[in-house]
Design an enzyme around this catalytic site. Structure first.
Site, PDB file in Angstrom:
ATOM      1  N   GLU A  84      69.789 -43.760  43.089  1.00 17.09           N
ATOM      2  CA  GLU A  84      68.497 -43.764  42.424  1.00 17.09           C
ATOM      3  C   GLU A  84      67.432 -43.047  43.253  1.00 17.09           C
ATOM      4  OE1 GLU A  84      69.194 -47.958  44.171  1.00 17.09           O
ATOM      5  OE2 GLU A  84      70.356 -46.417  43.183  1.00 17.09           O
ATOM      6  N   ARG A 114      76.381 -53.757  53.869  1.00 18.32           N
ATOM      7  CA  ARG A 114      76.250 -55.162  53.481  1.00 18.32           C
ATOM      8  C   ARG A 114      77.436 -55.644  52.661  1.00 18.32           C
ATOM      9  NH1 ARG A 114      71.295 -52.822  53.300  1.00 18.32           N
ATOM     10  NH2 ARG A 114      71.507 -52.435  51.080  1.00 18.32           N
TER      11      ARG A 114
END
Length: 170
Positions: A95, A58
């Site tokens: 994460e 993206r």
């Protein structure tokens, strides 16, 4: 224009407990997309980059048109095995796992002013890794930019460069 109205929050994607901030509705809007790109351009101009490095995938959607507007080059930071020829790589923790970014050798020159671009700043691992990869090439990271910052995750604290964003969630 409130650009937040064009961002969808999708719970439990890509894994349970993660909220995905989807910018597809913003990209699909002929009104919101140019406004977002214009705001990002204004934030980046002061850093006078020679090259933008966009992070897969993206980040490409933002960095490529932004590079055209700024009149500078565009280099892709991709996952392993996606770029031909010799590449520089950097491993990092996410994460929700581990990953690696690569850029093709020779596309960034020592001393070049580079601005790193991605879509969202969450915990900062991917953006920090891309900055480290640029430094590994000998180029200078002058700033980092995203369309969205998830301020409640404090990812900005992992960046050792000026940071620009357009939409913030605290």
């Amino acid at each position: 224009m409130d650009l937040r109205a064009y961002i969808r929050q999708i719970p439990d994607f890509p894994r349970p407990g993660i909220v995905f901030y989807d910018l597809a509705p913003l990209l699909a809007s002929p009104d919101a997309w140019p406004v977002a790109l214009g705001r990002l351009t204004r934030g980046v101009l002061a850093h006078a980059p020679d090259v933008l490095v966009g992070i897969e995938s993206r980040g490409f959607l933002l960095a490529a048109p932004l590079a055209l507007k700024l009149g500078c080059g565009f280099v892709m930071a991709r996952k392993p095995g996606k770029l031909p020829g010799p590449c520089l790589g950097h491993d990092y923790a996410l994460e929700y796992g581990k990953d690696r970014l690569e850029i093709q050798q020779g596309l960034l020159a020592p001393g070049q002013r580079v601005l790193v671009v991605d879509d969202v700043l969450a915990t900062g691992g991917t953006l920090a890794a891309a900055c480290a990869l640029v430094r590994q090439s000998g180029a200078q990271v002058v700033a980092a930019a995203t369309l969205i910052e998830l301020g409640f995750l404090a990812g900005r604290q992992r960046l050792a460069v000026p940071y620009i964003h357009v939409i913030g969630y605290d």
